[in-house]
Design a protein around this motif. Structure first.
Motif, PDB file in Angstrom:
ATOM      1  N   TRP A  52     -33.645  65.918  95.848  1.00 16.90           N
ATOM      2  CA  TRP A  52     -32.684  66.088  96.932  1.00 16.90           C
ATOM      3  C   TRP A  52     -32.107  67.507  96.914  1.00 16.90           C
ATOM      4  CZ3 TRP A  52     -27.474  67.250  96.427  1.00 16.90           C
ATOM      5  CH2 TRP A  52     -26.747  67.243  97.616  1.00 16.90           C
ATOM      6  N   LYS A  53     -31.740  67.978  95.733  1.00 10.54           N
ATOM      7  CA  LYS A  53     -31.165  69.315  95.593  1.00 10.54           C
ATOM      8  C   LYS A  53     -32.165  70.374  96.050  1.00 10.54           C
ATOM      9  CE  LYS A  53     -29.485  72.471  92.062  1.00 10.54           C
ATOM     10  NZ  LYS A  53     -29.348  72.680  90.623  1.00 10.54           N
ATOM     11  N   ARG A  55     -34.548  70.072  98.251  1.00 15.64           N
ATOM     12  CA  ARG A  55     -34.658  70.040  99.713  1.00 15.64           C
ATOM     13  C   ARG A  55     -33.410  70.612 100.383  1.00 15.64           C
ATOM     14  NH1 ARG A  55     -36.307  64.890  98.625  1.00 15.64           N
ATOM     15  NH2 ARG A  55     -34.421  64.043  99.565  1.00 15.64           N
ATOM     16  N   LYS A  56     -32.264  70.354  99.807  1.00 14.27           N
ATOM     17  CA  LYS A  56     -30.995  70.771 100.407  1.00 14.27           C
ATOM     18  C   LYS A  56     -30.724  72.260 100.183  1.00 14.27           C
ATOM     19  CE  LYS A  56     -27.670  68.559 102.526  1.00 14.27           C
ATOM     20  NZ  LYS A  56     -27.902  68.062 103.855  1.00 14.27           N
ATOM     21  N   VAL A  57     -30.954  72.736  98.973  1.00 14.92           N
ATOM     22  CA  VAL A  57     -30.599  74.105  98.588  1.00 14.92           C
ATOM     23  C   VAL A  57     -31.768  75.075  98.798  1.00 14.92           C
ATOM     24  CG1 VAL A  57     -29.846  75.533  96.637  1.00 14.92           C
ATOM     25  CG2 VAL A  57     -28.878  73.274  96.963  1.00 14.92           C
TER      26      VAL A  57
END
Length: 109
Positions: A52-53, A55-57
């Motif tokens: 998730w990190k 993809r987000k960052v």
């Protein structure tokens, strides 16, 4: 100690007599099974969070790195100019005979 989580099985014991779970003589005791399950869940949570990190960052990180790359030549040149100015000031102080506590300043090159 470890007997709460794991039973015992000697290397020389017959493999056909090995019980993984379900009795007092099993290799894996109930608390050990619980700990393995919790560890697996924790590891799965770490993998999900890392994914998730990323993809987000990730896109923001890529943008910032491109901006830094674009300004690299400029800040390097500015730093070279600052270093030249500092070296010139040190040379000037050394040739002028400035002293500090009676010792002439010398610039090492």
């Amino acid at each position: 100690g470890s007997s709460w989580c794991f039973g015992s099985f000697e290397v020389t014991d017959d493999i056909n007599t090995l019980e993984w779970y379900g009795s007092d003589t099993s290799l894996l005791q109930p608390l050990g099974l619980l700990c393995l399950i919790l560890s697996g869940l924790g590891f799965s949570g770490w993998i999900l969070t890392s994914s998730w990190k990323g993809r987000k960052v990730g896109p923001l990180r890529k943008k910032v790195l491109l901006e830094l790359d674009a300004g690299e030549a400029e800040w390097k040149e500015k730093r070279r100019q600052e270093a030249k100015a500092a070296a010139a000031a040190a040379d000037q102080a050394a040739t002028a005979g400035d002293t500090e506590e009676g010792t002439t300043l010398q610039v090492l090159r």
